[in-house]
Design an enzyme around this catalytic site. Sequence first.
Site, PDB file in Angstrom:
ATOM      1  CG  HIS A  78      -3.726  -4.284   6.939  1.00 30.15           C
ATOM      2  ND1 HIS A  78      -3.121  -4.544   5.744  1.00 30.15           N
ATOM      3  CD2 HIS A  78      -3.118  -5.087   7.829  1.00 30.15           C
ATOM      4  CE1 HIS A  78      -2.207  -5.470   5.892  1.00 30.15           C
ATOM      5  NE2 HIS A  78      -2.181  -5.803   7.151  1.00 30.15           N
TER       6      HIS A  78
HETATM    7  C1  T46 Z   1       0.100  -8.156   7.811  1.00 28.53           C
HETATM    8  C2  T46 Z   1       1.306  -7.862   7.003  1.00 28.53           C
HETATM    9  C3  T46 Z   1       2.580  -7.934   7.799  1.00 28.53           C
HETATM   10  C4  T46 Z   1      -4.255 -14.407   1.630  1.00 28.53           C
HETATM   11  O1  T46 Z   1      -5.006 -14.895   0.780  1.00 28.53           O
HETATM   12  N1  T46 Z   1      -3.797 -15.196   2.646  1.00 28.53           N
HETATM   13  C5  T46 Z   1      -2.981 -14.718   3.613  1.00 28.53           C
HETATM   14  O2  T46 Z   1      -2.622 -15.476   4.547  1.00 28.53           O
HETATM   15  C6  T46 Z   1      -2.593 -13.348   3.569  1.00 28.53           C
HETATM   16  C7  T46 Z   1      -1.678 -12.767   4.620  1.00 28.53           C
HETATM   17  C8  T46 Z   1      -3.048 -12.574   2.535  1.00 28.53           C
HETATM   18  N2  T46 Z   1      -3.870 -13.101   1.598  1.00 28.53           N
HETATM   19  C9  T46 Z   1      -4.304 -12.255   0.447  1.00 28.53           C
HETATM   20  C10 T46 Z   1      -5.080 -11.018   0.851  1.00 28.53           C
HETATM   21  C11 T46 Z   1      -4.758 -10.043  -0.253  1.00 28.53           C
HETATM   22  O3  T46 Z   1      -5.633 -10.235  -1.328  1.00 28.53           O
HETATM   23  O4  T46 Z   1      -3.152 -11.793  -0.199  1.00 28.53           O
HETATM   24  C12 T46 Z   1      -3.366 -10.470  -0.679  1.00 28.53           C
HETATM   25  C13 T46 Z   1      -2.273  -9.559  -0.181  1.00 28.53           C
HETATM   26  O5  T46 Z   1      -2.480  -9.321   1.194  1.00 28.53           O
HETATM   27  P1  T46 Z   1      -2.233  -7.904   1.860  1.00 28.53           P
HETATM   28  O6  T46 Z   1      -2.464  -6.832   0.880  1.00 28.53           O
HETATM   29  O7  T46 Z   1      -2.992  -7.850   3.140  1.00 28.53           O
HETATM   30  O8  T46 Z   1      -0.646  -8.017   2.156  1.00 28.53           O
HETATM   31  P2  T46 Z   1       0.264  -7.054   3.022  1.00 28.53           P
HETATM   32  O9  T46 Z   1       1.653  -7.444   2.717  1.00 28.53           O
HETATM   33  O10 T46 Z   1      -0.133  -5.634   2.905  1.00 28.53           O
HETATM   34  O11 T46 Z   1      -0.084  -7.496   4.549  1.00 28.53           O
HETATM   35  C14 T46 Z   1       0.287  -8.778   5.008  1.00 28.53           C
HETATM   36  C15 T46 Z   1      -0.850  -9.386   5.831  1.00 28.53           C
HETATM   37  O12 T46 Z   1      -2.061  -9.388   5.063  1.00 28.53           O
HETATM   38  C16 T46 Z   1      -1.102  -8.646   7.114  1.00 28.53           C
HETATM   39  O13 T46 Z   1      -1.894  -9.458   7.966  1.00 28.53           O
HETATM   40  O14 T46 Z   1       0.056  -7.875   8.996  1.00 28.53           O
HETATM   41  O15 T46 Z   1       1.430  -8.686   5.833  1.00 28.53           O
END
Ligand code: T46
Length: 324
Positions: free
Chosen positions: A51
Site C-alpha cells: 500500500h
Molecule cells: C505501513 C507499514 C510499515 C490499526 O488499527 N492501527 C494502526 O495504527 C495500524 C498501522 C494498523 N491498524 C490495522 C489496519 C489493519 O486492519 O491493523 C491491521 C494491519 O494493518 P496493515 O495490514 O496495514 O499492516 P502492514 O504491516 O501491512 O502495514 C503497516 C501500516 O499499516 C502501514 O502504514 O506503512 O506497516
Amino acid sequence: MENVRLINFKKIGNKNRGFLTALEQNKNIPFNIKRIYYNYFTPVDISRGFHAHKELEQVLICLAGSIKIKVDDGKNKNIYNLDNPSEGLYIGPMIWREMYDYSNDTILLVLASDFYTEEDYLRDYNEFIEFGKNNYKSDNGYFKHDKAIVDSKHIGVKTRVWGFSHILSEAKLGKNCNVCEHVFIENDVIIGDNVTIKNGVYIWDGIRIFDNVFVGPNVTFVNDNHPRSKQYPKEFEKTRISKGSSLGANSTILGGIEVGKYATVGAGAVVTKNVNPYEVVVGNPAHMIGYNCQCGKKLLKDNEIFKCECGKKFKKSEGKLKII
Ligand code: T46
C-alpha cells in the site's frame, strides 16, 4: 528517489556498555509524532505492506532482526535492507511499500505523523498510480510552480509553492501550506501544517512557524537583533510563531520573540517582546489592546470570563488566557 531516505541516528555508548539512541520529533524525526506502532512475530515467509499513504509520513526502524523494504514512487523502485536500530527509513506520502524477508526475530518500530485512518491508505497499486496523477503536479506530493526554486526535499503533501519563491535545502515545511510569490525560506526553518505565507516574506534561520499560522504580506522577521555587516552571531535568535496565530501585513517580529497561540499581530506592528496566547497587539512598539478567540473574533469580558460569539469561553490563569 525523493520522499524516501535513510536517517542515521546518533548512537550513544560503546560496545562494553551498550548503546542508546534518542528519537525527537522535528529533530532527527522530521515531523510531529502522533502515533507509534510496531510489528513482530511476522512469519518469515510473509510479506506485508502493499500500500501507499496519501499524506502520512513515517520512519521505520528495525529494532531487532532484519527486514527488506521495497519502495516505489510510481516511476522508480528501490530496496532497503534494515537491520540496524541506529538507522531509520523515512517514507513520505505517495510511496508504495512492501516489506518482506523478515527474520524470525524482526521487530519493526514505526513512528507516524498522524493517527490511524484507513482513508489515508491506497491499497490497490493502480489506484495509487491514478491518485498520484490526478492529485499531484510534482513527484512527491506537493505543487511547485515552474518558476519556483525548491531545494528542500522536506515539503509536505498538498503544499503549494508559487513562482519566484526559493526554499533552501534544509528547510522543512508541513503539509497543505501555501507559499505565495516572492517568498524566501532559509535552511534552519521549520514550518508546520496549513501555514499561509503571503507574498514578499523572508524567513531566516532560527524561525519556527507552527500549524495554522497566517503570515501576512511583507511581514519582516529578524534573527539577529544586533546586526553588523560581516559579523555573524554564534547562533541566530530563535523565534517561535505559535499555532493558529496571525501576523498582520507589514508587521516586524524581532529575533527571539515568541508569539503565543492564536495571538494576532496588527498590520505594521513592531513586536519587541513576547505576545501571550490570544492577545491582539498593535503599534510600534507593539502593545496589547485586547484578546481574540481561536476563530479570530474579539473576546468580550463578562466578569472574569472572556466570551466569543462562537461560543468559546476563556479565563485568565497566571496572567495568560486559557480556554475553559
Ligand atoms: C505501513 C507499514 C510499515 C490499526 O488499527 N492501527 C494502526 O495504527 C495500524 C498501522 C494498523 N491498524 C490495522 C489496519 C489493519 O486492519 O491493523 C491491521 C494491519 O494493518 P496493515 O495490514 O496495514 O499492516 P502492514 O504491516 O501491512 O502495514 C503497516 C501500516 O499499516 C502501514 O502504514 O506503512 O506497516
